[in-house]
Design an enzyme around this catalytic site. Structure first.
Site, PDB file in Angstrom:
ATOM      1  N   TYR A  53      53.317  38.502  48.313  1.00  0.00           N
ATOM      2  CA  TYR A  53      54.225  39.642  48.175  1.00  0.00           C
ATOM      3  C   TYR A  53      53.526  40.831  47.515  1.00  0.00           C
ATOM      4  O   TYR A  53      52.864  40.695  46.481  1.00  0.00           O
ATOM      5  CB  TYR A  53      55.448  39.253  47.331  1.00  0.00           C
ATOM      6  CG  TYR A  53      56.358  40.433  47.040  1.00  0.00           C
ATOM      7  CD1 TYR A  53      57.157  40.958  48.041  1.00  0.00           C
ATOM      8  CD2 TYR A  53      56.370  41.041  45.790  1.00  0.00           C
ATOM      9  CE1 TYR A  53      57.966  42.061  47.793  1.00  0.00           C
ATOM     10  CE2 TYR A  53      57.171  42.140  45.530  1.00  0.00           C
ATOM     11  CZ  TYR A  53      57.968  42.646  46.547  1.00  0.00           C
ATOM     12  OH  TYR A  53      58.759  43.742  46.307  1.00  0.00           O
ATOM     13  N   HIS A  83      59.118  55.869  47.099  1.00  0.00           N
ATOM     14  CA  HIS A  83      59.843  55.552  45.876  1.00  0.00           C
ATOM     15  C   HIS A  83      59.921  56.737  44.912  1.00  0.00           C
ATOM     16  O   HIS A  83      60.652  56.665  43.910  1.00  0.00           O
ATOM     17  CB  HIS A  83      59.190  54.362  45.173  1.00  0.00           C
ATOM     18  CG  HIS A  83      59.458  53.045  45.836  1.00  0.00           C
ATOM     19  ND1 HIS A  83      59.306  52.830  47.183  1.00  0.00           N
ATOM     20  CD2 HIS A  83      59.871  51.839  45.326  1.00  0.00           C
ATOM     21  CE1 HIS A  83      59.608  51.585  47.481  1.00  0.00           C
ATOM     22  NE2 HIS A  83      59.950  50.953  46.367  1.00  0.00           N
ATOM     23  N   ASN A 195      56.082  48.948  39.582  1.00  0.00           N
ATOM     24  CA  ASN A 195      56.855  47.895  38.930  1.00  0.00           C
ATOM     25  C   ASN A 195      56.661  47.988  37.419  1.00  0.00           C
ATOM     26  O   ASN A 195      55.566  48.298  36.942  1.00  0.00           O
ATOM     27  CB  ASN A 195      56.376  46.538  39.411  1.00  0.00           C
ATOM     28  CG  ASN A 195      57.375  45.842  40.318  1.00  0.00           C
ATOM     29  OD1 ASN A 195      57.196  44.687  40.638  1.00  0.00           O
ATOM     30  ND2 ASN A 195      58.419  46.515  40.745  1.00  0.00           N
ATOM     31  N   TYR A 280      85.013  55.089   0.750  1.00  0.00           N
ATOM     32  CA  TYR A 280      84.050  54.206   1.406  1.00  0.00           C
ATOM     33  C   TYR A 280      82.793  54.944   1.851  1.00  0.00           C
ATOM     34  O   TYR A 280      81.704  54.370   1.869  1.00  0.00           O
ATOM     35  CB  TYR A 280      84.680  53.549   2.640  1.00  0.00           C
ATOM     36  CG  TYR A 280      85.686  52.467   2.354  1.00  0.00           C
ATOM     37  CD1 TYR A 280      86.059  52.131   1.053  1.00  0.00           C
ATOM     38  CD2 TYR A 280      86.272  51.760   3.394  1.00  0.00           C
ATOM     39  CE1 TYR A 280      86.980  51.142   0.803  1.00  0.00           C
ATOM     40  CE2 TYR A 280      87.205  50.755   3.170  1.00  0.00           C
ATOM     41  CZ  TYR A 280      87.557  50.456   1.870  1.00  0.00           C
ATOM     42  OH  TYR A 280      88.476  49.471   1.641  1.00  0.00           O
ATOM     43  N   ARG A 283      80.827  54.803  -1.341  1.00  0.00           N
ATOM     44  CA  ARG A 283      80.677  53.476  -1.944  1.00  0.00           C
ATOM     45  C   ARG A 283      80.010  52.475  -1.007  1.00  0.00           C
ATOM     46  O   ARG A 283      79.257  51.607  -1.444  1.00  0.00           O
ATOM     47  CB  ARG A 283      82.063  52.972  -2.351  1.00  0.00           C
ATOM     48  CG  ARG A 283      82.028  51.709  -3.128  1.00  0.00           C
ATOM     49  CD  ARG A 283      83.353  51.205  -3.669  1.00  0.00           C
ATOM     50  NE  ARG A 283      84.548  51.826  -3.197  1.00  0.00           N
ATOM     51  CZ  ARG A 283      85.659  51.158  -2.863  1.00  0.00           C
ATOM     52  NH1 ARG A 283      85.674  49.846  -2.926  1.00  0.00           N
ATOM     53  NH2 ARG A 283      86.739  51.798  -2.480  1.00  0.00           N
ATOM     54  N   PHE A 329      59.996  42.508  35.608  1.00  0.00           N
ATOM     55  CA  PHE A 329      60.404  43.908  35.717  1.00  0.00           C
ATOM     56  C   PHE A 329      61.849  44.136  35.309  1.00  0.00           C
ATOM     57  O   PHE A 329      62.294  45.279  35.179  1.00  0.00           O
ATOM     58  CB  PHE A 329      60.218  44.385  37.161  1.00  0.00           C
ATOM     59  CG  PHE A 329      60.833  43.453  38.174  1.00  0.00           C
ATOM     60  CD1 PHE A 329      62.203  43.324  38.302  1.00  0.00           C
ATOM     61  CD2 PHE A 329      60.025  42.674  38.983  1.00  0.00           C
ATOM     62  CE1 PHE A 329      62.774  42.448  39.209  1.00  0.00           C
ATOM     63  CE2 PHE A 329      60.586  41.788  39.902  1.00  0.00           C
ATOM     64  CZ  PHE A 329      61.970  41.678  40.023  1.00  0.00           C
ATOM     65  N   GLU A 414      68.179  43.052  45.204  1.00  0.00           N
ATOM     66  CA  GLU A 414      68.150  43.288  43.756  1.00  0.00           C
ATOM     67  C   GLU A 414      69.602  43.417  43.291  1.00  0.00           C
ATOM     68  O   GLU A 414      70.133  44.508  43.121  1.00  0.00           O
ATOM     69  CB  GLU A 414      67.308  44.536  43.466  1.00  0.00           C
ATOM     70  CG  GLU A 414      65.862  44.326  43.908  1.00  0.00           C
ATOM     71  CD  GLU A 414      65.117  45.601  44.281  1.00  0.00           C
ATOM     72  OE1 GLU A 414      65.659  46.691  44.023  1.00  0.00           O
ATOM     73  OE2 GLU A 414      64.013  45.497  44.827  1.00  0.00           O
TER      74      GLU A 414
END
Length: 508
Positions: A53, A83, A195, A280, A283, A329, A414
């Site tokens: 791959y 991409h 990746n 608060y 404190r 990834f 995915e």
């Protein structure tokens, strides 16, 4: 300029912080052997003819498509071009520099199949301050930060725009100016560069460093507010916090005690306190800020591990000659860390705003209404508190966990993603909001302690007061407030407030 020599996989959080703030980084020459072995292993895999791959197959849903040897270079070029599909404003240059350095350190571990010349070009771009223009949107945090990393990678093959020493231009022009040349990516290199979690991690680290500075700044302004309201330091007694055992709480209480040590303002009301317990927001500062510190430290540990990891796919194992496909990834750890930082930022700002609100309320603070000597004619700090409230409310919305969301991508290949990228990216806006809230509290607390003159606070807090007064005068009559706020914000943002006082607890 500081030069950090990176041993891949062993870079400290302090070094990543320095790199983000501008330090140069270079690889330890000792990493060359692992890089060469990894590239040789890819060549051996190709020579065997195995289908692996990303080396000789398509990507994602197209992983079953075998690619001919003659098309392997085109395959790697195409993945970068296809991409590079991000959108939105350019990412801040320091974040992109950090992303590039994270990627360099990851690839140099010898598990990604990168050739020495490709790594050398990435390293040279960093050395010459050639920073790719990377749109900030387009990653879902798995299968890696594909779109942002594609925009980072495109200049290596001569495509896209870069910043060269702050000037935006085509990469061809930038390379021509400094004598670099683009290259043709080898098998697997495009995929290895795209990746990974480096975009998410860089943004999360930037958010972590800003949150750390905000926490430290808020400890100083919180102590100043306690002084302005003539609050007690009894709640910071170490015996109280030792019984609860939370390290962050113990350390922040110690910091607050140290900040108030030898204060004449505190000494003036030790014997005649009419208020049995403070609100608060005064404190419970150790309990709130300590919990934030512990949370930031947990996020820091996650991000330091991620920054030193290898997160591309498949991974090359030179000892066996294998390429193993997995899921490093997936940025779930980064998404969780970013969500933790967001929660801490939200709370740091929230309690700071409550202290500011307390100071402007004469019933709670004992000070003139809205901290002006002439209330009525003057509104004083009335609207700055409204601004702080608006910023805190905005951060509440931004703090919603990004990691609980997922949307399938790549034709359901995915099918679960981390959303780490925008979970980390929103930290920039959140940190800016918190810095402004802290700056507003600082302005108010400085104004407040001046009503107690000639009494003075501790030397440390007086130094913080003097730093502010060097840029912003006291507010005797109403004036244009925005320049005062921006001046105070700039001091907080630059780290000057933290630098003006003694050491404060941090994430590492």
């Amino acid at each position: 300029m500081t030069m950090i020599v990176m041993t891949p996989g062993q870079v400290s959080l302090a070094d990543w912080r320095a790199i983000y703030h501008g330090a140069q980084a270079t690889l330890d020459p000792g990493s060359a052997g692992a890089i060469a072995k990894s590239a040789a292993t890819v060549e051996a895999i190709l020579a065997r003819g195995d289908a692996v791959y990303g080396i000789n197959t398509g990507f994602g849903k197209l992983a079953s498509v075998r690619i001919a040897a003659a098309d392997l270079a085109a395959l790697q070029r195409n993945i970068v071009l296809s991409h590079a599909a991000g959108t939105g404003d350019p990412s801040p240059a320091p974040v992109v520099r950090l992303m590039m350095t994270l990627k360099l350190a990851s690839l140099a571990q010898g598990a990604s199949g990168m050739r020495p010349e490709t790594i050398a070009l990435l390293e040279a771009m960093l050395a010459h301050d050639v920073i790719p223009v990377v749109p900030c949107q387009g990653s879902v945090g798995a299968s890696g930060d594909l779109a942002p990393l594609a925009h980072m990678t495109a200049p290596l093959i001569g495509v896209g725009e870069v910043w060269l020493k702050g000037e935006r231009m085509a990469v061809a022009e930038a390379f021509a100016r400094i004598g670099l040349k683009p290259l043709e990516l080898g098998p697997k290199e495009g995929l290895a560069l795209l990746n990974g979690t480096q975009f998410s991690t860089a943004n999360a680290l930037a958010g972590l460093f800003a949150a750390e500075r905000a926490l430290q700044s808020a400890l100083v302004t919180g102590a100043l507010s306690t002084e302005a309201a003539k609050g007690s330091d009894t709640p910071f007694d170490p015996r109280i916090h030792a019984l609860r055992r939370h390290v962050g709480q113990i350390e922040t209480a110690a910091a607050l005690r140290c900040l108030m040590t030898a204060s004449a303002i505190r000494a003036s009301h030790l014997e005649d306190d009419l208020r049995v317990q403070d609100p608060y927001c005064l404190r419970c500062q150790p309990q709130v800020m300590g919990a934030c510190l512990d949370l930031l430290r947990q996020a820091a540990a996650t991000l330091e591990a991620e920054a030193n990891g290898v997160s591309d796919n498949p991974l090359i194992f030179t000892d066996t000659g294998e390429a193993l496909s997995g899921g490093n990834f997936h940025a779930e750890p980064v998404a969780f860390a970013a969500d933790m930082i967001a929660i801490a930022l939200c709370e740091i700002g929230s309690i700071s705003e409550r202290r500011l609100a307390m100071l402007v309320d004469p019933a709670l603070s004992g000070l003139p209404a809205f901290l002006t000597p002439h209330p009525g004619l003057n509104s004083g700090f009335m609207i700055p508190q409204v601004t702080a409230a608006a910023l805190v409310s905005e951060n509440k919305g931004l703090a919603h966990p990004a990691s609980v969301d997922s949307i399938p991508t790549s034709a359901n290949q995915e099918d679960h993603v981390s959303m780490a990228a925008h979970g980390a990216r929103r930290l920039h806006a959140m940190a800016a909001n918190v810095e402004a809230v802290i700056a507003l509290e600082w302005l108010a607390a400085a104004q407040g302690i001046e009503f107690h003159r000639p009494l003075r606070s501790s030397d440390t807090l007086e130094a913080a007061h003097a730093l502010l007064r060097g840029a912003v005068p006291a507010l005797d009559e109403d004036r244009h407030f925005a320049p005062d706020i921006e001046a105070a914000c700039a001091l907080v943002r630059s780290g000057a407030l933290v630098a003006a006082v003694a050491s404060l607890p941090g994430v590492a």
